[in-house]
Design an enzyme around this catalytic site. Structure first.
Site, PDB file in Angstrom:
ATOM      1  N   TYR A 146     -51.064  24.173  39.258  1.00 23.97           N
ATOM      2  CA  TYR A 146     -52.297  24.839  39.689  1.00 23.97           C
ATOM      3  C   TYR A 146     -53.036  25.496  38.532  1.00 23.97           C
ATOM      4  CZ  TYR A 146     -51.587  24.497  44.743  1.00 23.97           C
ATOM      5  OH  TYR A 146     -51.472  24.044  46.026  1.00 23.97           O
ATOM      6  N   LYS A 195     -37.220  19.228  41.211  1.00 24.37           N
ATOM      7  CA  LYS A 195     -37.149  17.769  41.034  1.00 24.37           C
ATOM      8  C   LYS A 195     -36.488  17.535  39.683  1.00 24.37           C
ATOM      9  CE  LYS A 195     -38.083  13.534  42.344  1.00 24.37           C
ATOM     10  NZ  LYS A 195     -37.368  12.889  43.469  1.00 24.37           N
ATOM     11  N   ASP A 251     -46.422  24.807  48.170  1.00 23.69           N
ATOM     12  CA  ASP A 251     -47.624  24.552  48.965  1.00 23.69           C
ATOM     13  C   ASP A 251     -47.324  23.516  50.034  1.00 23.69           C
ATOM     14  OD1 ASP A 251     -50.389  24.562  49.693  1.00 23.69           O
ATOM     15  OD2 ASP A 251     -50.640  22.709  48.556  1.00 23.69           O
ATOM     16  N   ASP A 255     -46.480  24.114  54.442  1.00 22.44           N
ATOM     17  CA  ASP A 255     -47.209  23.515  55.570  1.00 22.44           C
ATOM     18  C   ASP A 255     -46.232  22.790  56.495  1.00 22.44           C
ATOM     19  OD1 ASP A 255     -49.667  24.415  54.660  1.00 22.44           O
ATOM     20  OD2 ASP A 255     -50.653  22.467  54.900  1.00 22.44           O
TER      21      ASP A 255
HETATM   22  C1  IPM Z   1     -52.443  27.611  50.409  1.00 17.40           C
HETATM   23  C2  IPM Z   1     -53.672  26.753  50.284  1.00 17.40           C
HETATM   24  C3  IPM Z   1     -54.240  26.904  48.871  1.00 17.40           C
HETATM   25  C4  IPM Z   1     -53.150  26.482  47.910  1.00 17.40           C
HETATM   26  C5  IPM Z   1     -55.545  26.132  48.638  1.00 17.40           C
HETATM   27  C6  IPM Z   1     -56.625  26.545  49.609  1.00 17.40           C
HETATM   28  C7  IPM Z   1     -56.028  26.244  47.224  1.00 17.40           C
HETATM   29  O1  IPM Z   1     -53.375  25.436  50.594  1.00 17.40           O
HETATM   30  O2  IPM Z   1     -52.557  28.839  50.238  1.00 17.40           O
HETATM   31  O3  IPM Z   1     -51.379  27.068  50.674  1.00 17.40           O
HETATM   32  O4  IPM Z   1     -52.979  25.275  47.673  1.00 17.40           O
HETATM   33  O5  IPM Z   1     -52.456  27.350  47.399  1.00 17.40           O
HETATM   34 MG    MG Z   2     -51.419  25.134  51.317  1.00 20.25          MG
END
Ligand code: IPM
Ligand code: MG
Length: 367
Positions: A146, A195, A251, A255
């Site tokens: 990032y 990894k 990240d 999710d």
């Molecule tokens: C999260 C989001 C962010 C990230 C995006 C919006 C940049 O997906 O907070 O998980 O990837 O960190």
């Molecule tokens: Mg995210």
């Protein structure tokens, strides 16, 4: 106590869900004899529209003066929103990354647990004795892909892009320490995800995590490759207590972890530095497709507010009161649209409520 915080409602459903979290915070403050004040700040698309930049200086300066920031969500529809015709460094998401960096928020905590009231919404295959998992992902938040150097250019007529994945031992050590400290207060188990069969950064990650582990002899540590972790999360999430991982893997895995709880609308998060300051936000995005309709699920933001009371203000009872009120609201059959079962048989006895209706129901159950 006087609780003085900054809020970043942001874009999409952000303002709606933050309004409900404020409502619940006000209710808990009334019940427990605290006062609370909010200062709203601009970030993301709304900041671009108003100030031409996704993160105005004033937002960072004001946030730094507060004990905590409560955030909604930022960003819009990448296909239709004019924000995405700007160069990447001027888009809404750049504001979020920049505030994480500016405030030094290197440790992102994302708890995922299955509310027993929502056990039917869990998409995983049934397990003997029922599904019961309670894990927290500790995601490194200010390093890795990032924040590495990136560019796109044409080399010998071929369009080429590079993103750089870089970690130093200090960045790994401090977030590992956070993960072990959290594990000590939980079931004392850290799974470090990397990894290491391919990446140098992962091999360094593994080495440093094991060095840190020596200072926490009461915590069991193990390593898992990220592809296997993605699989284990849907196979047997019960095995996890604390998952420690780098920015990009965190990240993606967070999710996935949120979805196995039944809805991405349930997952809260805290982004912390080495002080008690924190930025608290739901793990989900701004859902522009349902913005302004009062149908979003505010629970992730409400639970983020509970994390804020616990981590930034040390108000354990008050945080627990919010969590109990959420549980009670679900037990009483209130469901936002995303939590309503499609099958009318399963929906019997449940009441579908709006975003504000959910906030009202939770606030009314603060005890
Ligand atoms: C999260 C989001 C962010 C990230 C995006 C919006 C940049 O997906 O907070 O998980 O990837 O960190
Ligand atoms: Mg995210």
């Amino acid at each position: 106590m006087n609780i003085d915080i900054a809020c970043i409602p942001g874009d999409g459903i952000g303002p709606e869900i933050v309004a409900e979290a404020k409502k619940v915070l006000e209710a808990v403050c009334r019940t427990y004899g605290h006062t609370i004040s909010f200062t709203d700040l601009y970030m993301g698309g709304c900041a671009i529209d108003r100030f031409g930049v996704p993160l105005p200086e004033e937002t960072v300066e004001t946030a730094k003066k507060k004990a905590a920031v409560l955030m909604g969500s930022i960003g819009g529809d990448a296909k239709t929103s004019p924000w995405y015709r700007l160069e990447p460094s001027k888009r809404p998401e750049a504001g979020l990354l920049a505030i994480r960096k500016a405030l030094g928020l290197y440790a992102n905590l994302r708890p995922a647990y299955l509310f027993q009231e929502l056990a039917d919404s869990c998409p995983l295959a049934a397990k003997e004795g029922g599904r019961k998992f309670d894990l927290v992902i500790v995601r490194e938040l200010t390093g890795g892909l990032y924040f590495g150097e990136r560019w796109t250019k044409t080399i010998d007529g071929v369009e080429t892009a590079v993103d750089t994945l870089k970690y130093n031992e200090n960045e790994i050590r401090r977030v590992a320490k956070t993960a072990f400290e959290i594990a000590q207060k939980r079931r004392k188990k850290v799974t470090s995800v990397d990894k290491a069969n391919v990446l140098d950064t992962s091999r360094l990650w593994r080495k440093v995590v094991h060095e840190v582990a020596e200072d926490f002899p009461d915590v069991e540590v193990s390593d898992m490759l990220v592809d296997n972790c993605a699989m284990q999360l849907v196979k047997d999430p019960e095995q996890f207590d604390v998952i420690l991982t780098e920015n990009m893997f965190g990240d993606i895995l967070s999710d996935e972890a949120s979805m196995i709880t039944g809805s991405i609308g349930m997952l809260s998060s805290a982004s912390l530095n080495e002080t008690s300051f924190g930025l608290y936000e739901p793990s989900h995005g701004s859902a522009p497709d349902i913005a302004g309709q009062n149908i979003a699920n505010p629970i992730a933001t409400v639970l983020s507010a509970a994390m804020m009371l616990r981590y930034s203000f040390g108000l354990t009872k008050e945080a627990a009161a919010i969590e109990a009120a959420v549980r009670k609201t679900l037990a009483d059959g209130f469901r936002s649209k995303d939590l309503m079962p499609r099958d009318p048989e399963e929906a019997k006895g449940l009441t579908e409520v709006s975003c504000s209706g959910m906030g009202d129901a939770i606030a009314a159950r603060i005890a």
